[in-house]
Design a protein around this motif. Structure first.
Motif, mmCIF file in Angstrom:
data_model
loop_
_atom_site.group_PDB
_atom_site.id
_atom_site.type_symbol
_atom_site.label_atom_id
_atom_site.label_comp_id
_atom_site.label_asym_id
_atom_site.label_seq_id
_atom_site.Cartn_x
_atom_site.Cartn_y
_atom_site.Cartn_z
ATOM 1 N N ARG A 13 52.357 42.650 31.987
ATOM 2 C CA ARG A 13 52.434 43.167 33.338
ATOM 3 C C ARG A 13 51.825 42.608 34.665
ATOM 4 N NH1 ARG A 13 50.356 48.253 31.051
ATOM 5 N NH2 ARG A 13 49.098 48.500 32.978
ATOM 6 N N LEU A 14 50.610 41.964 34.464
ATOM 7 C CA LEU A 14 50.277 41.103 35.506
ATOM 8 C C LEU A 14 51.268 39.838 35.940
ATOM 9 C CD1 LEU A 14 46.540 41.571 34.879
ATOM 10 C CD2 LEU A 14 47.542 42.371 37.023
ATOM 11 N N ILE A 15 51.511 39.137 34.614
ATOM 12 C CA ILE A 15 52.347 38.010 35.027
ATOM 13 C C ILE A 15 53.463 38.665 35.874
ATOM 14 C CG2 ILE A 15 53.836 36.487 33.836
ATOM 15 C CD1 ILE A 15 51.453 35.934 31.864
ATOM 16 N N ASP A 16 54.322 39.559 35.215
ATOM 17 C CA ASP A 16 55.479 40.073 35.612
ATOM 18 C C ASP A 16 55.380 40.375 37.381
ATOM 19 O OD1 ASP A 16 56.924 39.578 33.513
ATOM 20 O OD2 ASP A 16 56.762 41.803 32.899
ATOM 21 N N ALA A 17 54.078 41.321 37.509
ATOM 22 C CA ALA A 17 53.849 41.669 38.957
ATOM 23 C C ALA A 17 53.468 40.415 40.032
ATOM 24 C CB ALA A 17 52.680 42.681 38.988
ATOM 25 N N ALA A 18 52.764 39.359 39.390
ATOM 26 C CA ALA A 18 52.758 38.383 40.213
ATOM 27 C C ALA A 18 53.880 37.449 40.514
ATOM 28 C CB ALA A 18 51.571 37.345 39.358
ATOM 29 N N THR A 32 45.255 39.709 45.159
ATOM 30 C CA THR A 32 44.941 40.120 44.047
ATOM 31 C C THR A 32 45.084 41.876 43.962
ATOM 32 O OG1 THR A 32 42.559 40.148 44.465
ATOM 33 C CG2 THR A 32 43.393 38.353 43.247
ATOM 34 N N ARG A 33 45.082 42.439 44.928
ATOM 35 C CA ARG A 33 45.155 43.743 45.292
ATOM 36 C C ARG A 33 46.392 44.114 44.978
ATOM 37 N NH1 ARG A 33 42.949 47.744 50.166
ATOM 38 N NH2 ARG A 33 43.823 49.631 49.555
ATOM 39 N N ARG A 34 47.330 43.622 45.799
ATOM 40 C CA ARG A 34 48.817 43.838 45.566
ATOM 41 C C ARG A 34 49.475 43.605 44.415
ATOM 42 N NH1 ARG A 34 50.704 40.786 51.463
ATOM 43 N NH2 ARG A 34 51.341 42.558 52.452
ATOM 44 N N ILE A 35 48.915 42.378 43.654
ATOM 45 C CA ILE A 35 49.274 42.363 42.308
ATOM 46 C C ILE A 35 48.874 43.331 41.337
ATOM 47 C CG2 ILE A 35 49.247 40.602 40.431
ATOM 48 C CD1 ILE A 35 48.869 38.289 42.365
ATOM 49 N N ALA A 36 47.692 43.629 41.413
ATOM 50 C CA ALA A 36 47.181 44.898 40.472
ATOM 51 C C ALA A 36 47.914 46.149 40.765
ATOM 52 C CB ALA A 36 45.546 44.902 40.858
ATOM 53 N N GLU A 37 48.101 46.439 41.946
ATOM 54 C CA GLU A 37 48.970 47.684 42.324
ATOM 55 C C GLU A 37 50.122 47.591 41.901
ATOM 56 O OE1 GLU A 37 48.557 48.340 46.479
ATOM 57 O OE2 GLU A 37 46.643 49.011 46.378
ATOM 58 N N GLU A 38 50.983 46.482 42.045
ATOM 59 C CA GLU A 38 52.299 46.129 41.180
ATOM 60 C C GLU A 38 52.178 46.489 39.820
ATOM 61 O OE1 GLU A 38 56.324 45.376 41.302
ATOM 62 O OE2 GLU A 38 55.109 45.888 42.898
ATOM 63 N N VAL A 44 39.552 44.602 38.638
ATOM 64 C CA VAL A 44 38.631 43.847 37.612
ATOM 65 C C VAL A 44 39.435 43.428 36.393
ATOM 66 C CG1 VAL A 44 36.689 44.662 36.055
ATOM 67 C CG2 VAL A 44 36.939 45.618 38.346
ATOM 68 N N THR A 45 40.462 44.249 35.902
ATOM 69 C CA THR A 45 41.215 43.573 34.857
ATOM 70 C C THR A 45 41.742 42.443 35.052
ATOM 71 O OG1 THR A 45 41.713 46.015 33.950
ATOM 72 C CG2 THR A 45 43.320 44.130 33.237
ATOM 73 N N LEU A 46 42.608 42.202 36.312
ATOM 74 C CA LEU A 46 43.059 40.927 36.631
ATOM 75 C C LEU A 46 42.066 39.861 36.540
ATOM 76 C CD1 LEU A 46 45.354 40.209 39.787
ATOM 77 C CD2 LEU A 46 43.662 38.725 39.401
#
Length: 208
Positions: A13-18, A32-38, A44-46
């Motif tokens: 999910r993080l790769i797709d969001a990034a 990182t905030r935008r990516i994590a929210e997406e 922290v997980t990121l």
């Protein structure tokens, strides 16, 4: 027995969001905030999974490029059967995979000077694409279906180049390319013509 935590899903999910956030905002805007929210996870997980924004974006770029080349690979068999149909199917899928990711690819290209590591990743993906088509054509040459002196390297560069340019620029340079429904077919025909392709006909032992 305790099961190891499953990190595959948040990682994907993080790769797709990034990829999505990078395609819209570029490197600096892809915080990182935008990516994590997406992705629907916390920052922290990121950082736990990737260590840094740069590492995540590098992984995302590699994933995007490998997806483009992998999707096209499935349409080009290891041994030619019906070259015209197979090459056209490959070209159509390759065009579509670039088209689907055009915003990300445009952003990558605009970021190359500031982040040269992107260039290496893009080059690896394009080299894989060209290599697969080249190997396929070499088999056709060995079978006598294209000219022995066919300029394979040049023809592949032109063919993949026009597919890339069409997919990336069609909505920017309106009217510069053939109608979408017939473009890939016409590119494929010109490509095979440049190689002097001649299909071998099965005669079942009899001349016709």
């Amino acid at each position: 027995m305790m099961m190891a935590p499953n990190v595959a899903e948040p990682r994907r999910r993080l790769i797709d969001a990034a990829i999505a956030v990078f395609g819209e905002f570029g490197f600096r805007g892809a915080t990182t905030r935008r990516i994590a929210e997406e992705a629907g996870v916390n920052e922290v997980t990121l950082f736990r999974l990737f260590g840094s924004k740069s590492a995540l974006l590098e992984e995302a770029v590699k994933h995007s490029q490998s997806t483009v080349s992998r999707r096209a690979d499935t349409f080009l068999p290891p041994e030619p059967g019906d070259p015209q149909a197979e090459i056209e199917a490959w070209a159509r899928e390759h065009w579509k995979s670039i088209r689907d990711r055009r915003s990300v690819i445009r952003k990558m290209m605009s970021e190359i000077e500031e982040h040269p590591e992107i260039s290496a990743t893009l080059t690896q993906g394009w080299d894989r694409v060209r290599g697969g088509v080249t190997q396929y054509l070499e088999q056709l040459r060995d079978r006598g279906e294209i000219a022995a002196d066919a300029p394979i390297t040049t023809a592949v560069a032109m063919f993949t180049g026009v597919l890339f340019a069409d997919a990336i620029c069609r909505d920017i340079k309106r009217g510069a390319y053939p109608p979408e429904k017939q473009a890939v077919t016409e590119y494929t025909q010109l490509f095979l013509r440049s190689l002097k392709y001649e299909a071998k006909r099965e005669t079942n032992g009899a001349s016709r």
